[in-house]
Every structure is written in C-alpha cells, then in structure tokens.
Design an enzyme around this catalytic site. Structure first.
Site, short mmCIF file in Angstrom:
data_model
loop_
_atom_site.label_atom_id
_atom_site.label_comp_id
_atom_site.label_asym_id
_atom_site.label_seq_id
_atom_site.Cartn_x
_atom_site.Cartn_y
_atom_site.Cartn_z
N LEU A 1 37.25 33.48 36.08
CA LEU A 1 36.70 32.67 35.34
C LEU A 1 35.31 31.94 36.29
CD1 LEU A 1 39.74 30.36 34.23
CD2 LEU A 1 38.61 32.25 33.33
N GLY B 1 46.15 35.90 40.53
CA GLY B 1 45.99 34.52 41.59
C GLY B 1 44.99 33.93 41.01
N GLY B 2 44.91 32.57 41.45
CA GLY B 2 43.72 31.88 41.40
C GLY B 2 43.26 31.68 39.94
N ASP B 3 42.09 32.21 39.61
CA ASP B 3 41.37 32.29 38.27
C ASP B 3 41.17 33.71 38.08
OD1 ASP B 3 39.32 32.42 40.20
OD2 ASP B 3 37.95 31.23 39.10
N GLU B 4 41.75 34.76 38.55
CA GLU B 4 41.69 36.01 38.40
C GLU B 4 42.70 36.59 37.52
OE1 GLU B 4 41.69 37.65 42.28
OE2 GLU B 4 39.61 37.20 42.69
#
Length: 566
Positions: free
Chosen positions: A444, A484-487
C-alpha cells in the site's frame, strides 16, 4: 440373607470384586488421562515456542529486508560517489533514514559507511533523547575495524551480516550510555562494485519485548545466545551478564539445554526445579540466525509451572474419586440383589470403563434406569463428559494455535508460512504442467499517513477492507496472503503467460480506484504492485518473493499506484 450362606458369601465376593474393579479402572483411567493431559500440554508448550520462534525469525527478516532495501536505495542514489556532487544524494538518504527510524522506534541508528578511507562514515542518523539527529560531517568516524563493516564488505548484494546481541561498544547511544543491541549490515553495490555498507543498529530490549508481549499468562520466556549466556530471563538481573563480567549460563538452570548448544538436538522438553523448589516444565528450540557461512543460533524457550499443567488432572482426579465412591455404594447394593438384572448392567459398566480407559466414547449405558444401576451409569456418563470436555478444550487450544501459526490474526488471510507453502505447491505444479505461475507483491502507498493521520484502528479496518477486495479478485485456486504491515502477496498458477499476470495486476489496481469505507468514512488507498513469473524469474520460493519485492520497489520508483515486472 443369613451370614455364612452362599448368597451372603456371593454378595461379599461380588461386592469386593466390584469395589476392586471400580478402583482399578478408576486408577487406570486417572493415570492414563493424566498422562494424556500432560503430553498434550507439553505439545502445546512446544507448539507455542515454535510459533514464537517463527515470529522472532520473521522480525529479524523484516529488519534484514529494511537493511537490504536501504542499501539498494543508497546504491541507486549514488550516495557513495566521491566529491561534493554526492551531497544532495546523502541529504536525501538521511531523510530516508529518518523516515525509517520514525516507523521503527527500536532502530537506534542507521549509517552509510564507505569502503575506502578506513571505513569512513558518509551518513549517520541516530536516535537521541530529543529526537532523531543527523550527525555532522565533521563528527563522522572511521569504522573499518568493526566486524559489521569488514564482514559485510565481501558479501554479495542482497546478503546481510548480523552481529551478536550484546551491549554496544562503539557509539554513545540514547542518554550517552551503551545498551544491549544488535547490528545488521549489507553491502552497497553499484555496477558490480562494492562501494560500502549500510548499517542498521537495533535496540534489543524493545525488540525482545515485542516478541513476548502476547504470551499467555503464566508463561515464562527464556532466550540465550550460542554460548548459553542469558539474553531473556524472568529475572532481568540474569541477562547480559557477559557485559558485566558475570557469565550466567542456560545450562546451569536447564542442564538438558547443553544438547541444544552442542547441536545434538534442535528442540527439547525438560523438567527442572526452580529456585523456590517448584517443578517447571520448559520447551526449548534452537533458532538459526545470521548467514549460512557462519552458522549461529539462539536458544528460545517457554516454561510453565508443572502445577499449572497438572491442574486439570487434579480436577479430573477429584471427579474420579467422587465417581469411585458412587461405584462402591452401587456395588454393595448390586451385590445384595445378586440377580441377572443386576449382573448384566455391571458387565456393561465394566466394559464401559475399559472403553473409556482406551480413549473411546462409551456408546450405551443404562442411564434410563431408576435404580442404583441407573444412578451409577449417569455418574459414569458425567465423568466421561468431564474427561471429553477437558480433552476437547485441549484440542480446541491446539487448533487455535495451529490457525494462528498459518493465518494473519488481523485479516484472517494466510500468513507468510502458508503463502510460502502454497507457492511451493504452485511451483511444483508449474514444473509438471509447464504453465507459468505469478507472484504479485502488493504494498500500500503512503499507508503510514493513514495510520498517523486517522489512527491505527482505521488503519486496521483499511487492511481488512483491502484483504477482502483482494480476495474477491482472485480465481479459484489462487492465494492471497498478508506478510505483515501493509504488504500482501498474491500467488496465481496455471497462467498462459505474462499477459495473464498483467491483466490480474490491472484487476488488482482497479480494486483500489474506489475508496475503502470505514464506518461510513471513505479512505482512498492506492498500491504499488511487483510481479515475478516462474520459471522465468526463478524456481524457488524465496527467490520469487524477492524478485516480486524488487518489482514492487520499481513500481514505487515509477510514481506508485502502478505495477512493474521484476
């Protein structure tokens, strides 16, 4: 019934036999059930330790990816070029360092070090009590004599050197005093020539706290280095003793851990008595870290008091004792009756006891009777339900941990482990069918602005919305997961060629044209997509993920909100 009569003696014989059989069956049931409970509890403890170890390794891999990405950025911008012409590039790189450290509070400092001039620092950003600081050029130092420089320079591009976890000795960090940390460094390579290294120093305590923050109550976390020195211990005074000249070893508290240190075992479950004399059950795993050329490892473990593990067994024991008392009373009554009506149900109950002892469900019991036999059967059924309820709770806990090990808790999507397994299957299918598969790495754009501007709750809702949209785009047999995160990662198999992957990327991009609604509030989200094709870009899982990651960074460099092949 007269004393001495056959009926009296038969009644006594039947009563004695019934009491003995009930006690023996109850004892066997209790011992067997307690053994099963402990075995499952130890398995749960080991499973939790393995999941925690994977989480720890994933955290290390995240820092490694950041280090490699920043090294690639330094190489791309020409920050190590000689002369004043590189000053703007170094200023831009320092800003990128600050942005990275703002998103990672445990990063202590990030440095760009040249291969020449005895390893002179070119850019250094470090964390201070007042905030982030770029060190002035006049204060930059020569670091060529440190392992994270001369060990990283010979490495190929994309490889990472990791130091031991210990108190820093070469720089004054936050507050002017050394603190436990570890360092990762990667070579900066331009046109095949190593020009320097990119160094990231990470504070150990926040990093380790993040690993253990979600542990259930009653669990104790342990971790040691490859020599057995404590890095994490419930008693903080036991940790990092080597930095104070006091070596406190894991094998002193857990002698069996010596097998892990010597490599004789990769995991083990052991029992010891702690300082208070209480028995403790601990599960340990050996976690490889660093490069394959210099194999290093940490020992990670979880411990739990034996009393907590056998707590359910005590409850089961009390229930069995209660039922045993009922069995004794019923046996006396049944012995007096001495009839076929009584003896047949006794046989049925004895058979039920044997079935329960083998771990099977009892199918029929005379619970409909209104006499003592019926009461005994209902009590037996109650005991059986309690045993199976406790076993079901253990199975539910195991299934929950298994789901946690394979799925992202926020979005419910497959996590990295399951994505890699699905990709491995897709590669095997590609090798058989000769039809390519594609890996799409979706990251993102400016997601940090959403988290910082609208709050983490909105950010989490956006991630869930994006996950739902990605899932609606896929074909049957395709996989979407969150790393994880925006991945996010999408695995597509049985493609006709690159055009199919392009069309899929366009469909994914179209999903981001409409804003995500969070409690009625529209939130515009865009994404950069990197595409890798198998077998063209590789036939191994990690190689394809790395190539897709390169394509994603290329898409970001091309202006974001687009896609790019690796």
């Amino acid at each position: 019934m007269k004393p001495g009569s056959i009926a009296f003696r038969l009644s006594l014989l039947l009563a004695a036999f019934s009491v003995f059989a009930a006690a023996l069956a109850s004892h066997y049931t209790f011992v067997t059930s307690r053994g099963l409970l402990r075995e499952r509890a130890e398995h749960y403890l080991m499973t939790t330790t393995e999941v925690l170890g994977r989480h720890l390794q994933a955290s290390l891999q995240s820092v490694s990816r950041d280090t490699v990405a920043l090294a690639a950025l330094a190489a791309a911008q020409g920050a190590l070029e000689p002369g004043a012409a590189a000053a703007p590039a170094r200023q831009a790189l320092a800003q990128a360092f600050m942005a990275e450290m703002e998103s990672h509070p445990d990063y202590l400092q990030i440095r760009l070090i040249g291969a020449s001039a005895h390893g002179l620092e070119r850019v250094r950003v470090q964390r201070q009590p007042t905030g982030l600081l770029r060190v002035a050029d006049d204060d930059l130092q020569e670091k060529g004599h440190f392992p994270y420089v001369y060990e990283a320079l010979p490495l190929p591009a994309g490889q990472v050197y990791m130091s031991e976890l210990a108190a820093s000795r070469d720089d004054a960090l936050i507050g002017g005093s050394a603190m436990p940390s570890y360092t990762l460094s990667a070579p900066v390579v331009t046109a095949g020539v190593v020009q320097g290294v990119l160094v990231v120093q990470v504070a150990a305590r926040p990093f380790l706290h993040g690993v253990s923050a979600d542990l259930p109550d009653g669990f104790q976390l342990y971790m040691s280095n490859r020599w057995g020195d404590w890095l994490v211990h419930p008693d903080a005074s036991q940790t990092f003793g080597f930095d104070r000249g006091q070596r406190v070893y894991i094998q002193d508290s857990f002698p069996d851990a010596a097998r892990l240190l010597s490599g004789q075992a990769q995991q083990l479950v052991t029992s010891v008595r702690d300082g208070t004399g209480e028995s403790v059950v601990a599960a340990f795993v050996r976690l490889p870290i660093g490069s394959e050329q210099e194999p290093r490892f940490w020992i990670l473990g979880l411990a739990q008091p034996l009393s907590a593990i056998e707590g359910e067994a005590s409850v089961l024991g009390r229930s069995i004792v209660q039922v045993l008392l009922l069995l004794c009373v019923a046996a006396l009554v049944l012995a007096v009756l001495v009839s076929r009506v009584v003896t047949e149900p006794l046989k049925a109950l004895a058979q039920a006891t044997r079935v329960l002892g083998t771990g099977q469900r009892v199918q029929t019991l005379p619970t409909e009777r209104t006499d003592e036999i019926g009461e005994l059967a209902r009590s037996f059924r109650l005991m059986e339900e309690q045993v199976w309820q406790q076993m079901t709770q253990l199975r539910t806990s195991h299934h929950a941990m298994d789901h946690l090990a394979h799925h992202d808790p926020l979005t419910g999507l497959p996590n990295r482990r399951m994505v890699e397994a699905r990709l491995e299957q897709a590669l095997h299918r590609t090798a058989q069918s000769q039809r390519p598969c594609a890996v799409l790495f979706v990251d993102l754009d400016h997601f940090k602005n959403i988290n910082d501007g609208l709050g983490h709750d909105v950010g989490d809702a956006v991630l869930r919305g994006v996950a739902q949209r990605l899932g609606q785009t896929l074909r049957a047999g395709d996989t979407v997961g969150r790393l994880g995160g925006d991945e996010f990662v999408v695995v597509c198999q049985d493609l006709a060629g690159e055009d199919d992957a392009t069309q899929l990327a366009l469909k994914l991009k179209a999903q981001f044209e409409q804003p995500v609604l969070v409690e009625g509030m529209p939130v515009q989200v865009q994404a950069s997509i990197g595409i890798a094709m198998a077998p063209r870009d590789g036939t191994e899982v990690r190689a394809l993920l790395a190539r897709a990651d390169v394509g994603m960074y290329r898409a970001k460099q091309n202006g974001r909100n687009t896609y790019s092949f690796s």
